[in-house]
Write a protein that holds these residues in place. Structure first.
Motif, PDB file in Angstrom:
ATOM      1  N   ALA A  53     -43.467  25.238   9.750  1.00  0.00           N
ATOM      2  CA  ALA A  53     -43.269  23.834  10.128  1.00  0.00           C
ATOM      3  C   ALA A  53     -43.781  22.893   9.044  1.00  0.00           C
ATOM      4  O   ALA A  53     -43.122  21.909   8.699  1.00  0.00           O
ATOM      5  N   SER A  54     -44.938  23.188   8.473  1.00  0.00           N
ATOM      6  CA  SER A  54     -45.473  22.313   7.437  1.00  0.00           C
ATOM      7  C   SER A  54     -44.655  22.416   6.162  1.00  0.00           C
ATOM      8  O   SER A  54     -44.464  21.411   5.452  1.00  0.00           O
ATOM      9  N   GLN A  55     -44.138  23.622   5.843  1.00  0.00           N
ATOM     10  CA  GLN A  55     -43.240  23.754   4.694  1.00  0.00           C
ATOM     11  C   GLN A  55     -41.996  22.896   4.877  1.00  0.00           C
ATOM     12  O   GLN A  55     -41.538  22.227   3.951  1.00  0.00           O
ATOM     13  N   TYR A  56     -41.458  22.936   6.090  1.00  0.00           N
ATOM     14  CA  TYR A  56     -40.270  22.127   6.364  1.00  0.00           C
ATOM     15  C   TYR A  56     -40.573  20.643   6.170  1.00  0.00           C
ATOM     16  O   TYR A  56     -39.798  19.919   5.521  1.00  0.00           O
ATOM     17  N   GLU A  57     -41.673  20.157   6.727  1.00  0.00           N
ATOM     18  CA  GLU A  57     -42.012  18.738   6.619  1.00  0.00           C
ATOM     19  C   GLU A  57     -42.143  18.324   5.154  1.00  0.00           C
ATOM     20  O   GLU A  57     -41.645  17.275   4.739  1.00  0.00           O
ATOM     21  N   LEU A  58     -42.785  19.183   4.351  1.00  0.00           N
ATOM     22  CA  LEU A  58     -42.995  18.853   2.949  1.00  0.00           C
ATOM     23  C   LEU A  58     -41.676  18.818   2.184  1.00  0.00           C
ATOM     24  O   LEU A  58     -41.375  17.850   1.477  1.00  0.00           O
ATOM     25  N   MET A  59     -40.851  19.862   2.347  1.00  0.00           N
ATOM     26  CA  MET A  59     -39.625  19.943   1.577  1.00  0.00           C
ATOM     27  C   MET A  59     -38.588  18.918   2.046  1.00  0.00           C
ATOM     28  O   MET A  59     -37.818  18.404   1.246  1.00  0.00           O
ATOM     29  N   ALA A  60     -38.576  18.632   3.350  1.00  0.00           N
ATOM     30  CA  ALA A  60     -37.643  17.620   3.852  1.00  0.00           C
ATOM     31  C   ALA A  60     -37.994  16.238   3.306  1.00  0.00           C
ATOM     32  O   ALA A  60     -37.116  15.394   3.113  1.00  0.00           O
ATOM     33  N   ALA A  61     -39.284  16.010   3.054  1.00  0.00           N
ATOM     34  CA  ALA A  61     -39.705  14.731   2.485  1.00  0.00           C
ATOM     35  C   ALA A  61     -39.420  14.674   0.990  1.00  0.00           C
ATOM     36  O   ALA A  61     -38.986  13.642   0.468  1.00  0.00           O
ATOM     37  N   LEU A  62     -39.620  15.802   0.295  1.00  0.00           N
ATOM     38  CA  LEU A  62     -39.453  15.813  -1.155  1.00  0.00           C
ATOM     39  C   LEU A  62     -38.002  16.004  -1.573  1.00  0.00           C
ATOM     40  O   LEU A  62     -37.567  15.435  -2.578  1.00  0.00           O
ATOM     41  N   GLY A  63     -37.255  16.838  -0.819  1.00  0.00           N
ATOM     42  CA  GLY A  63     -35.898  17.161  -1.242  1.00  0.00           C
ATOM     43  C   GLY A  63     -34.932  17.225  -0.085  1.00  0.00           C
ATOM     44  O   GLY A  63     -34.400  18.300   0.220  1.00  0.00           O
ATOM     45  N   PRO A  64     -34.688  16.098   0.619  1.00  0.00           N
ATOM     46  CA  PRO A  64     -33.756  16.139   1.741  1.00  0.00           C
ATOM     47  C   PRO A  64     -32.339  16.441   1.272  1.00  0.00           C
ATOM     48  O   PRO A  64     -31.945  16.074   0.176  1.00  0.00           O
ATOM     49  N   VAL A  65     -31.591  17.126   2.119  1.00  0.00           N
ATOM     50  CA  VAL A  65     -30.195  17.470   1.842  1.00  0.00           C
ATOM     51  C   VAL A  65     -29.333  16.791   2.890  1.00  0.00           C
ATOM     52  O   VAL A  65     -29.499  17.033   4.087  1.00  0.00           O
ATOM     53  N   GLY A  66     -28.410  15.936   2.474  1.00  0.00           N
ATOM     54  CA  GLY A  66     -27.574  15.226   3.430  1.00  0.00           C
ATOM     55  C   GLY A  66     -28.369  14.149   4.142  1.00  0.00           C
ATOM     56  O   GLY A  66     -29.463  13.753   3.725  1.00  0.00           O
ATOM     57  N   ALA A  67     -27.809  13.679   5.268  1.00  0.00           N
ATOM     58  CA  ALA A  67     -28.406  12.552   5.992  1.00  0.00           C
ATOM     59  C   ALA A  67     -29.044  12.968   7.303  1.00  0.00           C
ATOM     60  O   ALA A  67     -29.452  12.124   8.080  1.00  0.00           O
ATOM     61  N   ASN A  68     -29.169  14.287   7.556  1.00  0.00           N
ATOM     62  CA  ASN A  68     -29.591  14.734   8.889  1.00  0.00           C
ATOM     63  C   ASN A  68     -30.896  15.523   8.888  1.00  0.00           C
ATOM     64  O   ASN A  68     -31.139  16.319   9.796  1.00  0.00           O
ATOM     65  N   GLY A  69     -31.734  15.338   7.874  1.00  0.00           N
ATOM     66  CA  GLY A  69     -33.039  15.984   7.883  1.00  0.00           C
ATOM     67  C   GLY A  69     -33.038  17.431   7.462  1.00  0.00           C
ATOM     68  O   GLY A  69     -33.983  18.167   7.752  1.00  0.00           O
ATOM     69  N   ALA A  70     -31.994  17.885   6.773  1.00  0.00           N
ATOM     70  CA  ALA A  70     -31.952  19.266   6.298  1.00  0.00           C
ATOM     71  C   ALA A  70     -32.674  19.387   4.966  1.00  0.00           C
ATOM     72  O   ALA A  70     -32.870  18.407   4.240  1.00  0.00           O
ATOM     73  N   THR A  71     -33.092  20.608   4.628  1.00  0.00           N
ATOM     74  CA  THR A  71     -33.758  20.859   3.361  1.00  0.00           C
ATOM     75  C   THR A  71     -33.570  22.325   2.992  1.00  0.00           C
ATOM     76  O   THR A  71     -33.010  23.104   3.756  1.00  0.00           O
ATOM     77  N   ILE A  72     -34.035  22.687   1.809  1.00  0.00           N
ATOM     78  CA  ILE A  72     -34.014  24.078   1.349  1.00  0.00           C
ATOM     79  C   ILE A  72     -35.445  24.510   1.092  1.00  0.00           C
ATOM     80  O   ILE A  72     -36.203  23.810   0.416  1.00  0.00           O
ATOM     81  N   LEU A  73     -35.842  25.661   1.646  1.00  0.00           N
ATOM     82  CA  LEU A  73     -37.185  26.202   1.491  1.00  0.00           C
ATOM     83  C   LEU A  73     -37.145  27.342   0.485  1.00  0.00           C
ATOM     84  O   LEU A  73     -36.354  28.284   0.613  1.00  0.00           O
ATOM     85  N   ASN A  74     -38.009  27.288  -0.517  1.00  0.00           N
ATOM     86  CA  ASN A  74     -38.112  28.363  -1.495  1.00  0.00           C
ATOM     87  C   ASN A  74     -38.935  29.512  -0.916  1.00  0.00           C
ATOM     88  O   ASN A  74     -39.898  29.296  -0.181  1.00  0.00           O
ATOM     89  N   ARG A  75     -38.577  30.737  -1.269  1.00  0.00           N
ATOM     90  CA  ARG A  75     -39.259  31.924  -0.768  1.00  0.00           C
ATOM     91  C   ARG A  75     -39.551  32.867  -1.933  1.00  0.00           C
ATOM     92  O   ARG A  75     -38.942  32.763  -2.997  1.00  0.00           O
ATOM     93  N   ARG A  76     -40.451  33.809  -1.692  1.00  0.00           N
ATOM     94  CA  ARG A  76     -40.799  34.780  -2.727  1.00  0.00           C
ATOM     95  C   ARG A  76     -40.042  36.094  -2.576  1.00  0.00           C
ATOM     96  O   ARG A  76     -40.296  37.038  -3.295  1.00  0.00           O
ATOM     97  N   ASP A  77     -39.111  36.140  -1.663  1.00  0.00           N
ATOM     98  CA  ASP A  77     -38.324  37.354  -1.432  1.00  0.00           C
ATOM     99  C   ASP A  77     -37.143  37.373  -2.403  1.00  0.00           C
ATOM    100  O   ASP A  77     -36.269  36.502  -2.319  1.00  0.00           O
TER     101      ASP A  77
END
Length: 244
Positions: A53-77
């Motif tokens: 949840a905190s990752q989502y909040e951070l990335m949605a604030a820094l790098g929102p995608v589109g107009a509906n609160g979407a974002t992309i989360l980076n992973r180590r996999d």
């Protein structure tokens, strides 16, 4: 317009995109199936560190995608180096959109394609749900009649919408103009007709009726109520039900 009713999710994507389902997940992307997104509810097991949840909040604030609160989360996999995420603003429920890459796109290109797909995703608000319930199976009729001085003629205009529960609509507009002079009169009639698909969409935070006809034309009409009637872009329509 693609829908995932159990997620209350709308995917307002171009016609070349489609939606399929597998156990516990929906697959969304171009119909060629070479890449796309798998859509599912977020689960605690998706994030052993417990900070999804905190990752989502951070990335949605820094790098929102589109107009509906979407974002992309980076992973180590290395197998799935990133995922999309979007939160329903009405329920706060978080959804994950994991890429599938049968086309073997390089990661930068896959990110661009997934960002494009993420931009189409939104949710059905309570207000939109209420309007869908009102309009599904509705027959809307508007009559606007004008008469000038007796014997001088006038005109009538009537519009009708049939909004079927399966998302298909039919629209008819009929006009009649009558001209009278010297005890003589003449009239002319006109008829416009369209069929296509209807849906309720969000426009600047308010529900609107969207009509896409079979010729590729689109109309978006603001929705409102006045007593028992429905207003489409401010024009009053009597609300009835289609015959089964």
């Amino acid at each position: 317009m693609l829908r995932i009713p159990e997620f209350r999710m709308l995917i307002d994507a171009p016609a070349e995109c489609g939606l399929a389902s597998a156990p516990g997940v929906y697959l969304f992307g171009p119909v060629h199936g070479q890449f796309g997104l798998g859509v599912t509810r977020a689960d605690p097991a998706d994030d052993p560190a417990g900070d999804l949840a905190s990752q989502y909040e951070l990335m949605a604030a820094l790098g929102p995608v589109g107009a509906n609160g979407a974002t992309i989360l980076n992973r180590r996999d290395p197998a799935v180096p990133f995922i999309g995420a979007i939160r329903n603003p009405d329920t706060a429920e978080l959804f994950l959109l994991a890429p599938f890459n049968h086309a073997r796109l390089a990661e930068p290109e896959l990110r661009r394609e997934c960002a494009r797909l993420l931009g189409y995703v939104s949710f059905v608000s309570p207000a939109m749900e209420a309007w869908i319930a009102v309009l599904s199976g509705a027959a809307l009729v508007s009559a606007d009649a004008y008469r000038s001085t007796p014997g001088a003629g006038g005109y009538t205009v009537e519009e009708r919408y049939a909004l079927r529960p399966d998302g298909i609509y039919e629209w008819v507009k009929e006009t009649q103009v009558t001209v009278g002079a010297g005890g003589l009169s003449a009239s002319r009639t006109g008829r416009e007709h369209a069929v296509g698909s209807w849906d309720v969409v969000d426009v600047s935070g308010r529900p609107a009726l969207r009509l896409d006809d079979a010729n590729g034309n689109r109309r978006v009409l603001a929705l409102d109520r006045r007593g028992p009637d429905v207003l489409l872009d401010g024009v009053r329509f009597a609300l009835g039900r289609l015959r089964s």
